[in-house]
Design a protein around this motif. Structure first.
Motif, PDB file in Angstrom:
ATOM      1  N   GLU A   1     -66.432 -36.352  18.713  1.00  0.00           N
ATOM      2  CA  GLU A   1     -67.063 -36.514  20.025  1.00  0.00           C
ATOM      3  C   GLU A   1     -68.515 -36.963  19.933  1.00  0.00           C
ATOM      4  N   LYS A   2     -69.247 -36.351  18.967  1.00  0.00           N
ATOM      5  CA  LYS A   2     -70.671 -36.677  18.849  1.00  0.00           C
ATOM      6  C   LYS A   2     -70.937 -37.818  17.879  1.00  0.00           C
ATOM      7  N   GLN A   3     -69.905 -38.195  17.102  1.00  0.00           N
ATOM      8  CA  GLN A   3     -70.083 -39.155  16.009  1.00  0.00           C
ATOM      9  C   GLN A   3     -71.235 -38.714  15.112  1.00  0.00           C
ATOM     10  N   CYS A   4     -71.187 -37.411  14.772  1.00  0.00           N
ATOM     11  CA  CYS A   4     -72.266 -36.829  13.972  1.00  0.00           C
ATOM     12  C   CYS A   4     -71.791 -36.535  12.550  1.00  0.00           C
ATOM     13  N   ASN A   5     -72.740 -36.282  11.691  1.00  0.00           N
ATOM     14  CA  ASN A   5     -72.434 -35.983  10.290  1.00  0.00           C
ATOM     15  C   ASN A   5     -71.768 -34.611  10.154  1.00  0.00           C
ATOM     16  N   ALA A   6     -70.996 -34.434   9.099  1.00  0.00           N
ATOM     17  CA  ALA A   6     -70.222 -33.207   8.884  1.00  0.00           C
ATOM     18  C   ALA A   6     -71.127 -31.988   8.725  1.00  0.00           C
ATOM     19  N   GLU A   7     -72.280 -32.151   8.044  1.00  0.00           N
ATOM     20  CA  GLU A   7     -73.182 -31.009   7.830  1.00  0.00           C
ATOM     21  C   GLU A   7     -73.600 -30.393   9.161  1.00  0.00           C
ATOM     22  N   ALA A   8     -73.970 -31.255  10.123  1.00  0.00           N
ATOM     23  CA  ALA A   8     -74.404 -30.756  11.431  1.00  0.00           C
ATOM     24  C   ALA A   8     -73.246 -30.106  12.180  1.00  0.00           C
ATOM     25  N   ALA A   9     -72.064 -30.679  12.077  1.00  0.00           N
ATOM     26  CA  ALA A   9     -70.892 -30.120  12.768  1.00  0.00           C
ATOM     27  C   ALA A   9     -70.528 -28.753  12.209  1.00  0.00           C
ATOM     28  N   VAL A  10     -70.618 -28.614  10.887  1.00  0.00           N
ATOM     29  CA  VAL A  10     -70.329 -27.318  10.255  1.00  0.00           C
ATOM     30  C   VAL A  10     -71.362 -26.283  10.687  1.00  0.00           C
ATOM     31  N   GLU A  11     -72.638 -26.669  10.679  1.00  0.00           N
ATOM     32  CA  GLU A  11     -73.695 -25.720  11.043  1.00  0.00           C
ATOM     33  C   GLU A  11     -73.576 -25.303  12.509  1.00  0.00           C
ATOM     34  N   ASN A  12     -73.318 -26.242  13.399  1.00  0.00           N
ATOM     35  CA  ASN A  12     -73.169 -25.915  14.819  1.00  0.00           C
ATOM     36  C   ASN A  12     -72.003 -24.951  15.033  1.00  0.00           C
ATOM     37  N   THR A  13     -70.888 -25.234  14.383  1.00  0.00           N
ATOM     38  CA  THR A  13     -69.712 -24.363  14.499  1.00  0.00           C
ATOM     39  C   THR A  13     -69.999 -22.980  13.940  1.00  0.00           C
ATOM     40  N   ALA A  14     -70.675 -22.931  12.788  1.00  0.00           N
ATOM     41  CA  ALA A  14     -71.006 -21.646  12.164  1.00  0.00           C
ATOM     42  C   ALA A  14     -71.831 -20.787  13.106  1.00  0.00           C
ATOM     43  N   GLN A  15     -72.841 -21.394  13.738  1.00  0.00           N
ATOM     44  CA  GLN A  15     -73.708 -20.625  14.635  1.00  0.00           C
ATOM     45  C   GLN A  15     -72.954 -20.180  15.883  1.00  0.00           C
ATOM     46  N   GLN A  16     -72.072 -21.035  16.413  1.00  0.00           N
ATOM     47  CA  GLN A  16     -71.282 -20.668  17.594  1.00  0.00           C
ATOM     48  C   GLN A  16     -70.357 -19.493  17.291  1.00  0.00           C
ATOM     49  N   PHE A  17     -69.657 -19.579  16.162  1.00  0.00           N
ATOM     50  CA  PHE A  17     -68.726 -18.515  15.785  1.00  0.00           C
ATOM     51  C   PHE A  17     -69.472 -17.223  15.471  1.00  0.00           C
ATOM     52  N   ALA A  18     -70.615 -17.347  14.783  1.00  0.00           N
ATOM     53  CA  ALA A  18     -71.388 -16.151  14.434  1.00  0.00           C
ATOM     54  C   ALA A  18     -71.884 -15.448  15.694  1.00  0.00           C
ATOM     55  N   THR A  19     -72.348 -16.220  16.657  1.00  0.00           N
ATOM     56  CA  THR A  19     -72.796 -15.641  17.934  1.00  0.00           C
ATOM     57  C   THR A  19     -71.647 -14.940  18.642  1.00  0.00           C
TER      58      THR A  19
END
Length: 543
Positions: free
Chosen positions: A95-113
């Motif tokens: 969706e964002k056409q973003c790099n994998a590192e950013a997608a992993v970090e965003n997901t990690a923070q969402q799940f952790a929250t």
């Protein structure tokens, strides 16, 4: 001199240079990418590499600390295979056409929250796990250059917190100890440190910086105190205390093989608590007189389907054959509350500690229970097994459990399969209800084992894993001790033996209290056996 207070993971005193724990910087800044499919492939390759690394860590932990503690790395592998986790990362890349590192970090923070906001303490602790696995994937995406663990040699490590994977990658034979500003005494990392015998203080609340790197530090596991750059008087005092601790350990070897009895002849059996057969060498090395709590749920954790009767039988048989002539008390399945198993398909609960767990699952799923009971009965032909039902609160529950056991025995008789017809049957006293009703419950069984951890939690209405309530949690609360005393008295009145298998059993400040109450058996972690025997032998109850 800087003095910090925290939660002690292990007793003992260690002195040495402090080393700040450095993690490699990982760039997770978001940037646009051209080839979405290639980026998803790059993420999947990193994820698969991380799973292989975790499998290697599992095998290392299995050999070093046993299956129960190694299971955390199986859980981490399962988290990396979770569809919701993967879909979130892939979805962001698309969706964002973003790099994998950013997608992993965003997901990690969402799940952790999401985990942190849950009411259940067990699920809150999963926030650290999702951040740990995500960092591993990010590290792989950034080139795979991990932390240089080899440089931590003969030092006390200082960190904000240590993930279980980081703890296992350290050469634990060379680490003097560690201190963390965060973390919990019940975390996976703390449990690993306890199992490995590493001196550790967690949750000091103070983040250390570069200016303390290399300074002399003292970890006092007895009081939960850390001294950094100690003055001469403090250093001399703690060096003397460390010498006394070493002398005490030498003295403990002198009680190996001796009776666990007071000076005036009051005898008590000192047994060990274990999580699986891999802990048997520790039981033997620490001269335990038997096993007072064998947690059978290790057979159900870290897998995708129920263990077979044969798998259970072999595990129980292996245990009793390793301890010929010694009693092995096996607790039946205690899944639920903080121990989640997906394939059980248990409904989500507002408060799992008060929900479907332990004997409640067994009595509502009798075929599951009977499979375990058959394995236990068959194994009883090879050694001295006693079976123990957890979380009992009523006579009705005991009678139903015994009915199912009798059905199993009748089936074995028909098939002419040997078993111990005199196998002892006991229950755990873990709730105020069971303690108050212990006079009636005692008429139905051969023994009681008091689970002081849950008994304290339910009596005080405080989650023992909720660290924010530590100031209110009092394991020595008079109400808890009264319930224990009442249970022992009621058990003896009915002619049955009574033990304690929770953490209070190893609390040396309560040993005399429990002996005066008349406790017959204390079951503790293997490393606590000799200190407890030494304390018992120092007492004179006639005074």
């Amino acid at each position: 001199m800087l003095v910090l207070k925290g939660k002690s993971v292990n007793t003992g005193i260690t002195i040495g240079p402090l080393a700040l724990f450095h993690r490699n910087t990982i760039s997770t800044a978001e940037r646009k990418i051209e080839d979405v499919a290639a980026e998803i492939d790059r993420f999947q390759a990193a994820r698969e590499a991380a799973i292989r690394q975790l499998q290697a860590l599992y095998e290392k932990a299995l050999a070093k600390v046993g299956e129960e503690q190694a299971a955390v790395f199986e859980v981490h592998q399962m988290m990396l295979e979770d569809d919701d986790y993967i879909d979130s990362i892939v979805g962001q890349i698309e969706e964002k056409q973003c790099n994998a590192e950013a997608a992993v970090e965003n997901t990690a923070q969402q799940f952790a929250t999401m985990f942190r906001e849950m009411d259940d303490a067990y699920m809150q602790a999963r926030a650290a796990d999702v951040l740990d696995i995500s960092r591993r994937v990010e590290q792989e995406l950034c080139g795979g250059q991990g932390i240089d663990f080899s440089k931590y040699d003969e030092v006390i490590i200082a960190a904000d917190d240590l993930a279980p994977s980081e703890t296992m990658q350290l050469d634990t034979d060379k680490i003097l100890g560690f201190i963390t500003s965060g973390g919990s005494a019940n975390s996976h990392t703390a449990i690993l440190a306890r199992t490995l015998g590493i001196a550790a203080i967690v949750n000091t609340g103070t983040q250390l910086h570069q200016d303390v790197d290399g300074l002399l530090a003292i970890v006092d596991g007895t009081t939960g105190t850390v001294y950094i750059n100690p003055d001469a008087e403090t250093l001399a005092r703690m060096q003397q205390a460390q010498k006394e601790e070493k002398d005490r350990r030498k003295r403990l070897e002198l009680v190996r093989g001796l009776p666990s009895a007071t000076k005036d002849g009051k005898a008590v059996e000192i047994f060990a608590n274990i999580g699986n057969p891999d802990n048997l060498p520790q039981v033997l090395a620490n001269d335990a007189e038997g096993i007072g709590l064998f947690r059978s749920e290790f057979l159900y954790l870290g897998r995708t389907d129920y263990p077979t009767e044969e798998e259970q039988f072999e595990a129980y048989k292996k245990t009793v054959q390793a301890l010929p002539g010694k009693k092995v008390v096996i607790r039946t399945l205690d899944i639920g509350a903080d121990k989640k198993v997906d394939y059980f398909n248990l409904a989500e609960e507002e408060n799992p500690a008060l929900g479907m767990r332990a004997i409640r699952i067994c009595l509502t799923r009798p075929e599951l229970f009977k499979t375990q009971l058959r394995a236990l009965c068959r194994a009883s032909a090879f050694g001295k097994i006693a079976v123990m039902f957890p979380m009992i609160i009523s006579v009705k529950e005991i009678r139903r459990a015994k009915e199912l056991l009798q059905e199993v025995r009748q089936d074995l008789d028909r098939r002419r399969i040997a078993y111990d017809k005199d196998m002892e049957i006991g229950i755990m006293i873990e709730t105020p209800a069971a303690a108050i009703m212990s006079d009636d419950l005692a008429k139905e069984v051969d023994f009681f084992s008091i689970g002081s951890n849950d008994l304290t939690q339910y009596t005080l209405a405080i989650d023992r894993q909720q660290t924010q309530l530590d100031s209110f949690f009092d394991a020595h609360h008079p109400a808890v001790l009264r319930l224990i005393g009442q249970t022992i008295a009621n058990g003896h009145q009915a002619g049955i033996w009574v033990g304690i298998c929770g953490e209070l059993g190893a609390d040396l400040s309560l040993t005399e209290t429990f002996l005066r109450m008349g406790v017959d058996e204390l079951s503790v972690s293997p490393q606590s056996v000799l200190p407890l025997r030494d304390t018992v032998r120092s007492l004179d109850l006639s005074k």
